[in-house]
Scaffold this motif. Structure first.
Motif, PDB file in Angstrom:
ATOM      1  N   ALA A   1      36.582  44.394  41.550  1.00  0.00           N
ATOM      2  CA  ALA A   1      36.356  44.962  42.880  1.00  0.00           C
ATOM      3  C   ALA A   1      36.955  44.067  43.964  1.00  0.00           C
TER       4      ALA A   1
ATOM      5  N   LYS B   1      33.278  43.163  36.673  1.00  0.00           N
ATOM      6  CA  LYS B   1      33.238  44.265  37.632  1.00  0.00           C
ATOM      7  C   LYS B   1      33.413  43.752  39.053  1.00  0.00           C
ATOM      8  N   GLN B   2      32.767  42.642  39.362  1.00  0.00           N
ATOM      9  CA  GLN B   2      32.863  42.064  40.706  1.00  0.00           C
ATOM     10  C   GLN B   2      34.270  41.517  40.963  1.00  0.00           C
TER      11      GLN B   2
END
Length: 97
Positions: free
Chosen positions: A31, A27-28
């Protein structure tokens, strides 16, 4: 439909995701690159298939299958034309016509 990302960009993101440090989430990473996490997961899955890590059809196999299906469809159409022509000609040669 949104414009697809360039191949080089996808390859770079996949390489970063594969070499991520422990504790760093997908997810990081997604992003950081400005893409959706699901998009990154799909890219990772596709890369694993291309590399032979997971079963599935590669992009080259998909192209080959698409071309083979197109060729089969064309041959089936040609076969139908020949079948109809043979039926017509056999009716024309019947006695009494």
């Amino acid at each position: 439909m949104p414009k697809p990302y360039p191949r080089e960009f996808r390859d770079d993101v996949v390489n970063v995701a594969r070499g991520r440090e422990p504790g760093q989430s997908l997810k990081q990473i997604a992003a950081d690159f400005g893409i959706a996490e699901s998009c990154l997961r799909n890219w990772l899955r596709d890369a694993d298939v291309e590399d032979g890590v997971k079963p599935g059809t590669t992009a080259a196999e998909n192209v080959e299958l698409r071309e083979a299906r197109r060729r089969i469809r064309l041959l089936e159409q040609e076969n139908e034309v020949l079948r109809r022509a043979a039926a017509y000609l056999s009716q024309a040669n019947l006695p009494g016509k």
